[in-house]
Design a protein around this motif. Structure first.
Motif, PDB file in Angstrom:
ATOM      1  N   SER A  92       0.835  -1.199   0.000  1.00 34.38           N
ATOM      2  CA  SER A  92       0.000   0.000   0.000  1.00 34.38           C
ATOM      3  C   SER A  92       0.869   1.249   0.000  1.00 34.38           C
ATOM      4  CB  SER A  92      -0.906   0.013   1.233  1.00 34.38           C
ATOM      5  OG  SER A  92      -1.704  -1.141   1.290  1.00 34.38           O
ATOM      6  N   PRO A  93       0.408   2.306  -0.627  1.00 38.56           N
ATOM      7  CA  PRO A  93       1.190   3.550  -0.618  1.00 38.56           C
ATOM      8  C   PRO A  93       1.122   4.228   0.744  1.00 38.56           C
ATOM      9  CG  PRO A  93      -0.921   3.915  -1.689  1.00 38.56           C
ATOM     10  CD  PRO A  93      -0.829   2.437  -1.425  1.00 38.56           C
ATOM     11  N   TRP A  94       2.172   4.954   1.088  1.00 34.94           N
ATOM     12  CA  TRP A  94       2.158   5.773   2.295  1.00 34.94           C
ATOM     13  C   TRP A  94       1.172   6.923   2.108  1.00 34.94           C
ATOM     14  CZ3 TRP A  94       4.214   4.613   6.849  1.00 34.94           C
ATOM     15  CH2 TRP A  94       5.299   3.734   6.918  1.00 34.94           C
ATOM     16  N   MET A  95       0.415   7.243   3.172  1.00 31.72           N
ATOM     17  CA  MET A  95      -0.525   8.355   3.146  1.00 31.72           C
ATOM     18  C   MET A  95      -0.116   9.382   4.200  1.00 31.72           C
ATOM     19  SD  MET A  95      -4.230   6.416   2.799  1.00 31.72           S
ATOM     20  CE  MET A  95      -3.942   5.412   4.271  1.00 31.72           C
ATOM     21  N   PRO A  96       0.096  10.649   3.811  1.00 36.39           N
ATOM     22  CA  PRO A  96       0.383  11.681   4.811  1.00 36.39           C
ATOM     23  C   PRO A  96      -0.755  11.777   5.818  1.00 36.39           C
ATOM     24  CG  PRO A  96       0.821  12.483   2.598  1.00 36.39           C
ATOM     25  CD  PRO A  96       0.095  11.183   2.433  1.00 36.39           C
ATOM     26  N   LEU A  97      -0.403  12.063   7.064  1.00 40.47           N
ATOM     27  CA  LEU A  97      -1.365  11.995   8.158  1.00 40.47           C
ATOM     28  C   LEU A  97      -1.198  13.189   9.088  1.00 40.47           C
ATOM     29  CD1 LEU A  97      -3.351   9.927   9.751  1.00 40.47           C
ATOM     30  CD2 LEU A  97      -1.301   9.393  11.071  1.00 40.47           C
ATOM     31  N   LYS A  98      -2.324  13.772   9.514  1.00 43.25           N
ATOM     32  CA  LYS A  98      -2.340  14.768  10.582  1.00 43.25           C
ATOM     33  C   LYS A  98      -3.409  14.352  11.576  1.00 43.25           C
ATOM     34  CE  LYS A  98      -0.631  18.815   8.054  1.00 43.25           C
ATOM     35  NZ  LYS A  98      -0.895  20.242   7.681  1.00 43.25           N
ATOM     36  N   ALA A  99      -3.105  14.517  12.868  1.00 47.98           N
ATOM     37  CA  ALA A  99      -4.040  14.008  13.867  1.00 47.98           C
ATOM     38  C   ALA A  99      -3.989  14.834  15.144  1.00 47.98           C
ATOM     39  CB  ALA A  99      -3.723  12.547  14.189  1.00 47.98           C
ATOM     40  N   GLU A 100      -5.091  14.765  15.883  1.00 50.28           N
ATOM     41  CA  GLU A 100      -5.168  15.261  17.246  1.00 50.28           C
ATOM     42  C   GLU A 100      -5.635  14.118  18.124  1.00 50.28           C
ATOM     43  OE1 GLU A 100      -7.303  18.811  17.996  1.00 50.28           O
ATOM     44  OE2 GLU A 100      -6.418  19.925  16.342  1.00 50.28           O
ATOM     45  N   GLU A 101      -5.106  14.052  19.337  1.00 51.19           N
ATOM     46  CA  GLU A 101      -5.510  12.984  20.246  1.00 51.19           C
ATOM     47  C   GLU A 101      -5.761  13.562  21.635  1.00 51.19           C
ATOM     48  OE1 GLU A 101      -4.497   8.304  20.979  1.00 51.19           O
ATOM     49  OE2 GLU A 101      -3.001   9.584  20.029  1.00 51.19           O
ATOM     50  N   TYR A 102      -6.743  12.984  22.302  1.00 53.05           N
ATOM     51  CA  TYR A 102      -7.187  13.451  23.611  1.00 53.05           C
ATOM     52  C   TYR A 102      -7.220  12.260  24.565  1.00 53.05           C
ATOM     53  CZ  TYR A 102      -8.980  17.061  20.463  1.00 53.05           C
ATOM     54  OH  TYR A 102      -9.100  18.015  19.472  1.00 53.05           O
ATOM     55  N   TYR A 103      -6.759  12.476  25.801  1.00 53.21           N
ATOM     56  CA  TYR A 103      -6.697  11.407  26.782  1.00 53.21           C
ATOM     57  C   TYR A 103      -7.253  11.882  28.124  1.00 53.21           C
ATOM     58  CZ  TYR A 103      -2.818   9.893  23.701  1.00 53.21           C
ATOM     59  OH  TYR A 103      -2.026   9.549  22.637  1.00 53.21           O
ATOM     60  N   THR A 104      -7.821  10.939  28.871  1.00 56.23           N
ATOM     61  CA  THR A 104      -8.005  11.100  30.304  1.00 56.23           C
ATOM     62  C   THR A 104      -7.253   9.962  30.971  1.00 56.23           C
ATOM     63  OG1 THR A 104     -10.036   9.763  30.479  1.00 56.23           O
ATOM     64  CG2 THR A 104     -10.297  12.095  29.927  1.00 56.23           C
ATOM     65  N   VAL A 105      -6.751  10.227  32.172  1.00 58.76           N
ATOM     66  CA  VAL A 105      -5.951   9.234  32.890  1.00 58.76           C
ATOM     67  C   VAL A 105      -6.808   8.400  33.838  1.00 58.76           C
ATOM     68  CG1 VAL A 105      -4.030   8.935  34.515  1.00 58.76           C
ATOM     69  CG2 VAL A 105      -3.857  10.597  32.651  1.00 58.76           C
ATOM     70  N   SER A 106      -7.782   9.030  34.469  1.00 63.45           N
ATOM     71  CA  SER A 106      -8.667   8.314  35.387  1.00 63.45           C
ATOM     72  C   SER A 106     -10.105   8.751  35.130  1.00 63.45           C
ATOM     73  CB  SER A 106      -8.267   8.601  36.843  1.00 63.45           C
ATOM     74  OG  SER A 106      -9.072   7.871  37.734  1.00 63.45           O
TER      75      SER A 106
END
Length: 281
Positions: A92-106
């Motif tokens: 498969s070809p490489w696809m450029p990627l942009k992302a945001e991610e959100y976390y909670t710890v508890s």
């Protein structure tokens, strides 16, 4: 300009407006999910002390001291931005990627929202999540048409393993009560995460300075045909940086260790990290 020419020129504009609307709806749905999760996150007010590290394997103590978490509050919520590239397999070809991610710890949760370019067009919109012990990956074309919606026990395990891996970006979470450690040697330790009737484990390696250098564990991999296999998975780190006074990996890759050989399927750079600013999300 004749009528047919006007129609021909208007088609790309119309299509662009449709996809822009799809993207905005997709992002709005993600933002609503994040707001709900952050509203339910336990806000930690405790400061990490040297005593809290006592009893941990020596390389883990060295790592947490190096990361700079001692003397700082336990992190409760996280937001980060990434860029890189991704692919399904070697064909498969490489696809450029942009992302945001959100976390909670508890409780431990994440929501990852990404956009990938296909043939130069920002077509794919992906939302990957781990909430209440349940994993889900939802993939759309332009935020309009569902391409994939992966759920189930294998996805739950894979998402939990992903969360455990990505705690390297907010390392005070390794002191959570759902995390335990087992000593291996001077430069590695086994980490275990327990929750929702499941326990997973991985081996983390560290250098002599205390930097985390690799994470290796078994994770379910989607084969692209509706089946999944439990595969050895690692995320070697290639660069370190600092955000909010915390030293974390800022560049690395994901590798599936297949019978046919190692497959690097994602390469990421961390661009921004914000800790405990839920009002900005």
């Amino acid at each position: 300009m004749n009528t047919m020419s006007k129609i021909a020129l208007s088609i790309p504009l119309f299509a662009g407006l449709i996809f822009a609307g799809g993207y905005l709806r997709f992002k709005a749905n993600t933002n609503e999910q994040v707001r709900t999760l952050f509203a339910g996150a336990e806000q930690k007010e405790q400061v990490v002390t040297p005593e809290m590290l006592e009893g941990l394997p020596q390389p883990v103590q060295r790592y947490l001291h190096y990361s700079g978490v001692v003397g700082k509050p336990l992190v409760s919520t996280v937001r980060l931005k990434q860029q890189g590239r991704i692919r399904q397999d070697e064909s498969s070809p490489w696809m450029p990627l942009k992302a945001e991610e959100y976390y909670t710890v508890s409780p431990p949760t994440f929501v990852w929202q990404a956009g990938a370019r296909v043939a130069g067009i920002p077509l794919m919109r992906i939302r990957d999540s781990y909430v209440a012990g349940t994993g889900r990956m939802f993939i759309t074309a332009g935020g309009l048409f569902t391409v994939g919606d992966m759920q189930g026990a294998e996805m739950d395990q894979g998402s939990m393993m992903r969360y455990l891996n990505e705690m390297m970006w907010f390392p005070s979470a390794f002191l959570s009560d759902y995390i335990t450690w087992e000593a291996i040697d001077d430069n590695s330790a086994r980490v275990l995460m327990t929750g929702h009737g499941r326990q997973i484990s991985a081996v983390i390696t560290f250098d002599d300075r205390g930097r985390l250098t690799n994470f290796t564990g078994e994770r379910y991999r989607d084969n692209g045909d509706g089946t999944s296999d439990l595969v050895l998975w690692s995320t070697p780190v290639t660069a370190y940086g600092e955000f909010g006074g915390i030293s974390i990996p800022v560049q690395g890759r994901g590798v599936w260790h297949l019978e046919s050989g190692d497959l690097t399927y994602i390469e990421l750079d961390i661009l921004e990290v914000e800790y405990d600013r839920p009002d900005t999300y």
